[in-house]
Motif scaffolding. Structure first.
Motif, PDB file in Angstrom:
ATOM      1  N   GLU A  37    -104.240  19.188   0.493  1.00 48.63           N
ATOM      2  CA  GLU A  37    -103.634  18.392   1.560  1.00 48.63           C
ATOM      3  C   GLU A  37    -102.202  18.831   1.846  1.00 48.63           C
ATOM      4  O   GLU A  37    -101.792  18.887   3.003  1.00 48.63           O
ATOM      5  N   VAL A  38    -101.457  19.136   0.803  1.00 49.46           N
ATOM      6  CA  VAL A  38    -100.080  19.615   0.991  1.00 49.46           C
ATOM      7  C   VAL A  38    -100.103  20.924   1.774  1.00 49.46           C
ATOM      8  O   VAL A  38     -99.340  21.109   2.725  1.00 49.46           O
ATOM      9  N   PHE A  39    -100.991  21.842   1.380  1.00 48.45           N
ATOM     10  CA  PHE A  39    -101.062  23.123   2.080  1.00 48.45           C
ATOM     11  C   PHE A  39    -101.479  22.941   3.532  1.00 48.45           C
ATOM     12  O   PHE A  39    -100.895  23.563   4.425  1.00 48.45           O
ATOM     13  N   LEU A  40    -102.474  22.107   3.798  1.00 50.52           N
ATOM     14  CA  LEU A  40    -102.921  21.913   5.178  1.00 50.52           C
ATOM     15  C   LEU A  40    -101.808  21.330   6.040  1.00 50.52           C
ATOM     16  O   LEU A  40    -101.650  21.719   7.202  1.00 50.52           O
ATOM     17  N   GLY A  41    -101.020  20.422   5.476  1.00 58.52           N
ATOM     18  CA  GLY A  41     -99.860  19.897   6.201  1.00 58.52           C
ATOM     19  C   GLY A  41     -98.831  20.989   6.477  1.00 58.52           C
ATOM     20  O   GLY A  41     -98.267  21.065   7.567  1.00 58.52           O
ATOM     21  N   GLU A  42     -98.611  21.834   5.474  1.00 56.27           N
ATOM     22  CA  GLU A  42     -97.684  22.953   5.644  1.00 56.27           C
ATOM     23  C   GLU A  42     -98.209  23.929   6.702  1.00 56.27           C
ATOM     24  O   GLU A  42     -97.445  24.433   7.526  1.00 56.27           O
ATOM     25  N   LEU A  43     -99.518  24.177   6.689  1.00 60.27           N
ATOM     26  CA  LEU A  43    -100.099  25.085   7.676  1.00 60.27           C
ATOM     27  C   LEU A  43     -99.931  24.529   9.087  1.00 60.27           C
ATOM     28  O   LEU A  43     -99.652  25.280  10.023  1.00 60.27           O
ATOM     29  N   GLU A  44    -100.064  23.221   9.251  1.00 59.56           N
ATOM     30  CA  GLU A  44     -99.818  22.612  10.574  1.00 59.56           C
ATOM     31  C   GLU A  44     -98.391  22.901  11.036  1.00 59.56           C
ATOM     32  O   GLU A  44     -98.174  23.256  12.200  1.00 59.56           O
ATOM     33  N   ASP A  45     -97.437  22.744  10.125  1.00 58.99           N
ATOM     34  CA  ASP A  45     -96.033  23.021  10.463  1.00 58.99           C
ATOM     35  C   ASP A  45     -95.818  24.490  10.792  1.00 58.99           C
ATOM     36  O   ASP A  45     -95.099  24.822  11.735  1.00 58.99           O
ATOM     37  N   ILE A  46     -96.428  25.367  10.015  1.00 59.29           N
ATOM     38  CA  ILE A  46     -96.312  26.802  10.266  1.00 59.29           C
ATOM     39  C   ILE A  46     -96.842  27.132  11.656  1.00 59.29           C
ATOM     40  O   ILE A  46     -96.220  27.883  12.409  1.00 59.29           O
ATOM     41  N   ILE A  47     -97.989  26.569  12.002  1.00 58.84           N
ATOM     42  CA  ILE A  47     -98.593  26.828  13.315  1.00 58.84           C
ATOM     43  C   ILE A  47     -97.653  26.380  14.426  1.00 58.84           C
ATOM     44  O   ILE A  47     -97.395  27.127  15.380  1.00 58.84           O
ATOM     45  N   LYS A  48     -97.121  25.171  14.329  1.00 61.90           N
ATOM     46  CA  LYS A  48     -96.197  24.677  15.355  1.00 61.90           C
ATOM     47  C   LYS A  48     -94.979  25.590  15.469  1.00 61.90           C
ATOM     48  O   LYS A  48     -94.563  25.948  16.576  1.00 61.90           O
TER      49      LYS A  48
END
Length: 153
Positions: A37-48
């Protein structure tokens, strides 16, 4: 598990790095749920961040701040993806970081560099979707990494 099978599995994990095979899950099943979950949240931020940086860079190739933002986002991806076993995603980040650095050195980057970076950025939401839903690695991962590697050289 027999010792032979254990060695085979170990060798496979060590030496299959970057080999995106059809049907292979985008996210390993043995990843800690909280880390996932932490990584998926980080990936969302990276994408933005990388989408915003790419758009700004396309408007003004000469501004080094836009290049630095892209490089930073891909660098973060390169470093964090292996923690959850997403080595192909880390390879994508590594190749995109190298391409962004190379393209950023020019006032007018080459078209294949721009196209490769756009393809990498477009691929990231597919990875997020695949990881969230237990789907296989996105099919075009290998071709995008290859395009990035060519663009970085």
């Amino acid at each position: 598990m027999h010792l032979n099978n254990w060695f085979s599995a170990l060798f496979y994990r060590l030496f299959s790095r970057g080999a995106a095979r059809p049907g292979r899950p985008a996210l390993a099943g043995d990843v800690d749920q909280e880390m996932r979950e932490v990584f998926l949240g980080e990936l969302e931020d990276i994408i933005k961040n990388v989408e915003k940086a790419l758009a700004a860079w396309r408007e003004d190739f000469a501004n080094p701040a836009h290049t630095r933002s892209m490089v930073r986002a891909f660098h973060t991806l390169k470093g964090s993806a292996p923690v959850i076993g997403a080595t192909q995603l880390a390879d994508l980040g590594r190749a995109a970081e190298a391409t962004a650095k190379r393209a950023g050195r020019k006032r007018n980057p080459e078209l294949h560099q721009i196209a490769a970076l756009e393809a990498a950025v477009a691929l990231l939401p597919k990875w997020l979707h695949a990881m969230r839903n237990g789907l296989p690695i996105p099919d075009d991962t290998r071709s995008v990494i290859s395009a990035l590697q060519r663009a970085a050289s």
